[in-house]
Design an enzyme around this catalytic site. Structure first.
Site, mmCIF file in Angstrom:
data_model
loop_
_atom_site.group_PDB
_atom_site.id
_atom_site.type_symbol
_atom_site.label_atom_id
_atom_site.label_comp_id
_atom_site.label_asym_id
_atom_site.label_seq_id
_atom_site.Cartn_x
_atom_site.Cartn_y
_atom_site.Cartn_z
ATOM 1 N N HIS A 27 -1.282 7.547 -0.765
ATOM 2 C CA HIS A 27 0.044 7.107 -0.326
ATOM 3 C C HIS A 27 0.247 5.618 -0.654
ATOM 4 C CE1 HIS A 27 3.521 7.239 2.588
ATOM 5 N NE2 HIS A 27 3.294 5.939 2.546
ATOM 6 N N GLU A 28 -0.681 4.803 -0.217
ATOM 7 C CA GLU A 28 -0.538 3.358 -0.458
ATOM 8 C C GLU A 28 -0.652 3.046 -1.951
ATOM 9 O OE1 GLU A 28 0.747 1.904 1.873
ATOM 10 O OE2 GLU A 28 0.194 3.244 3.517
ATOM 11 N N HIS A 75 2.787 3.252 -3.468
ATOM 12 C CA HIS A 75 3.570 2.024 -3.255
ATOM 13 C C HIS A 75 3.107 0.928 -4.219
ATOM 14 C CE1 HIS A 75 5.853 3.346 0.180
ATOM 15 N NE2 HIS A 75 4.803 3.508 0.964
ATOM 16 N N HIS A 112 4.402 1.222 -7.796
ATOM 17 C CA HIS A 112 5.799 0.795 -7.885
ATOM 18 C C HIS A 112 5.857 -0.701 -8.223
ATOM 19 C CE1 HIS A 112 9.835 2.168 -5.856
ATOM 20 N NE2 HIS A 112 10.018 1.764 -7.085
HETATM 21 ZN ZN LIG Z 1 4.710 4.438 2.894
#
Ligand SMILES: [Zn+2]
Length: 675
Positions: free
Chosen positions: A467-468, A471, A474
């Site tokens: 998940h991290e 990010h 991105h």
């Molecule tokens: Zn998040």
């Protein structure tokens, strides 16, 4: 101070960030920022080169410096640093508010945008300027002087209310505890939880055990402890915090703060020209209007409800049959669910962890990133870090060129803030011949290595890591030169969880997990049967969990819309009558501890989690349809979504990647509700 503290291109010099250096650095940053703004206001002609670029440069330098200080403060708990950070944070808010409310600077930016030459600039340049003009306008700068003063007063009161709301929740949480001297009362609690209860007692100079309202304590009691009365007491104390009900009724009551906050949010929305606080919130989001979000949530509730009803019926039957609980009370739900799960899916968490020593997980993680995006991570030894346990990687492309940088700090340790998150470390910045490469911080709090015992990760940990990572990608893959719209900056709040939730789904692929696994004793990789047990438990009570998320999202929107009144209890009752399959008691006070919305930045925005999950679920399907670890799909996702940041609307980026709008059906599939 050295110039490098305010250099947006160098990596942050962590070892030089002493509390004194932080304070001096802040002094200099503010002086330079204000001097730059002064100079820009007086300088003519005000062009993109003479107005925009210097403003962008100083703000990027300031952000990079302050980002490093904030990161360091989260990584090491040191009182002098914490004080320097808190003081700096207050000054930062003050100076940025002042700049964003400068009518002179605003007028120059608007004039720049309205010149004919502006239309000839690149889409990114135009998007960046438009973005900052919108920021200024949402700060009230375009209002007449009397209204602007009113805006500032309302803003200040809202900030104070938000802080007071959060403080009341913290104080109410700390004020309640129950001292236990007979361990029999805690029967059922796991060993780790007992250690926690004993430590809490010792902290207060007590013998025995102390049950508190801290999250690990509440979760251990409600999930594991057999004593039903104790569960009921903890549930009541937790569910009435900071309210007019429960054991501390009236002591920390947030009722008046909620009412005043709603009133002021309506006023500020009206000042800025919006019909409701919902419209104000959606002005910076992907969703077009409240109706679109309400329709989405209600449609989804209708689909999830049959699943939730079935799950609740199963749970009730199981609790009556196996646990002797004839009528389920709210304080029985987690307890009974945990027993049902254990009975139905016979595998143990610790059995699974033995397959995932952190070193092997990292090996598999790197292979996944190389397979999807063609990047390799090269550890660098010469980078200034805050801890010997942190790592810095150069992110290298297939041609061997370093594209960006990733700081990784995976394990819990004393003084490090809990949780998992990503933060930008450095923007991409083009400055003449120098190009600043983007960098990101990836932080987790996995179990550390103890003595000679390796750190073993759970499947949940692997999902968090991915998940991290989403990010971070991105930020790292950005091709946008304007920092305010590059990476995660400026991306619509209800679209920002697209890359993170999409990457998380790779944790449900057998081959990916196999690559991350090597049994700590036998060296075997994850067996198919164990993976299948894990997979079978994936959708356990997904219907109930989904309905709960929808209930909170609808409550947040309808309360701010104001059409069914201002009383949170009445609005929530109406929402529950519409979507919930289980009704908490009338004295329960959810709103009074709803910090996301009353002490955070989720007002009229709690729906964002589910909204972005549609994008993530459908985006992941593009990979699955192409064979999963597919470079062409990875390259397309990178080029059309990750690299673009906020240089165009998230909906356009998604469409460019997928060839169409996101299909809500994908979310039903992600939640096991497609049948
Ligand atoms: Zn998040």
């Amino acid at each position: 101070m050295t110039l490098s503290l305010l250099d947006p291109i160098a990596l942050p010099p962590f070892s030089a960030l002493t509390p004194q250096a932080v304070t001096l650095g802040m002094d200099e940053a503010i002086v330079r920022y204000e001097a730059t703004v002064e100079m820009l206001i007086s300088k003519r002609p005000a062009t993109f080169e003479t107005l925009w670029l210097p403003l962008e440069r100083i703000e990027a330098a300031f952000d990079t410096f302050w980002g490093a200080v904030s990161h360091l403060n989260a990584m090491v708990n040191q009182p002098e640093l914490r004080a320097a950070h808190a003081a700096g944070e207050a000054r930062l808010v003050e100076v940025t508010t002042r700049v964003r409310q400068s009518p002179e600077l605003y007028a120059l930016l608007v004039a720049l945008r309205d010149k004919p030459e502006f239309a000839k600039r690149s889409p990114e340049d135009r998007a960046a300027v438009e973005h900052v003009i919108r920021d200024f306008e949402l700060s009230g700068v375009a209002l007449a002087p009397a209204q602007r003063a009113r805006y500032a007063a309302v803003s200040a009161e809202l900030t104070a209310l938000s802080t007071a709301f959060g403080d009341a929740v913290l104080d109410a949480t700390d004020a309640w505890s129950e001292h236990v001297t007979d361990p029999g009362l805690l029967a059922g609690a796991p060993e780790a939880a007992m250690v926690g209860f004993a430590a809490a007692a010792k902290d207060k100079g007590l013998e025995g055990w102390l049950v508190t309202l801290q999250q690990p304590s509440v979760s251990a009691i409600l999930t594991f402890v057999e004593n039903r009365d104790l569960r009921a007491r903890v549930y009541e104390a937790m569910g009435t915090r900071a309210s007019d009900q429960g054991p501390h009724a009236g002591r920390f009551d947030n009722s008046a703060r909620i009412a005043r906050t709603l009133e002021l949010r309506r006023e500020i929305a009206a000042l800025l020209g919006f019909d409701t606080p919902v419209a104000w919130s959606l002005a910076t989001k992907m969703a077009v209007n409240a109706q679109e979000v309400l329709d989405f949530l209600r449609d989804f509730a209708g689909r999830a409800k049959p699943y939730a009803e079935r799950e609740m019926a199963e749970l009730s039957a199981f609790a009556a049959r196996e646990l002797g609980l004839d009528a389920l009370e709210p304080w029985d739900l987690s307890f009974a669910s945990n027993r049902l799960r254990a009975e139905r899916y016979a595998f143990e968490e610790h059995e699974l962890r033995a397959y995932f020593p952190v070193e092997q997980v990292i090996t598999g993680w790197k292979a996944l990133l190389e397979g999807l995006y063609g990047i390799r991570l090269h550890e660098r030894e010469d980078v200034d870090l805050w801890s010997p346990h942190a790592t810095y990687f150069d992110v290298v492309d297939e041609a061997g060129v370093v594209q960006s940088g990733l700081y990784v700090d995976l394990h819990a340790r004393a003084g490090k803030r809990g949780g998992a998150w990503m933060a930008p470390a450095r923007p991409r910045l083009a400055d003449g011949s120098l190009v600043g490469k983007p960098a990101a911080y990836l932080t987790c709090n996995f179990a550390p290595k103890l003595d000679d015992k390796p750190s073993l990760l759970s499947h949940g940990d692997i999902k968090v890591l991915l998940h991290e990572t989403g990010h971070c990608l991105h930020q790292l893959f950005t091709q946008v030169d304007r920092p305010v719209i590059a990476g995660i900056s400026g991306v619509e709040w209800d679209a920002i969880e697209l890359p993170s939730q999409l990457m998380e789904d790779f944790a449900w692929d057998f081959e990916v997990l196999r690559g991350m696994s090597r049994h700590v004793e036998t060296g075997e990789s994850l067996p198919r049967e164990l993976f299948e047990s894990l997979q079978a438990a994936r959708y356990f009570q997904e219907g109930l969990g989904t309905l709960r998320q929808i209930e909170i999202s609808l409550f947040d929107l309808l309360l701010h819309q104001g059409q069914i009144g201002d009383d949170p209890a009445a609005v929530l009752a109406q929402v529950r009558a519409e979507v919930a399959v289980f009704q908490p008691p009338a004295w329960h006070r959810f709103a009074h501890a709803f910090t996301h919305v009353f002490a955070g930045s989720y007002a009229s925005g709690y729906y964002s989690y589910l909204w972005a999950e549609v994008l993530a679920a459908d985006g992941f399907k593009a990979f699955a349809e192409a064979g999963l670890i597919d470079r062409a799909t990875g390259d397309r996702f990178r080029a059309e979504v990750l690299a673009r940041g906020a240089s165009r609307p998230a909906a356009d980026s998604f469409r460019a990647f997928r060839g169409r709008d996101a299909d809500p059906q994908a979310l039903l599939e992600r939640k096991g509700m497609a049948a």
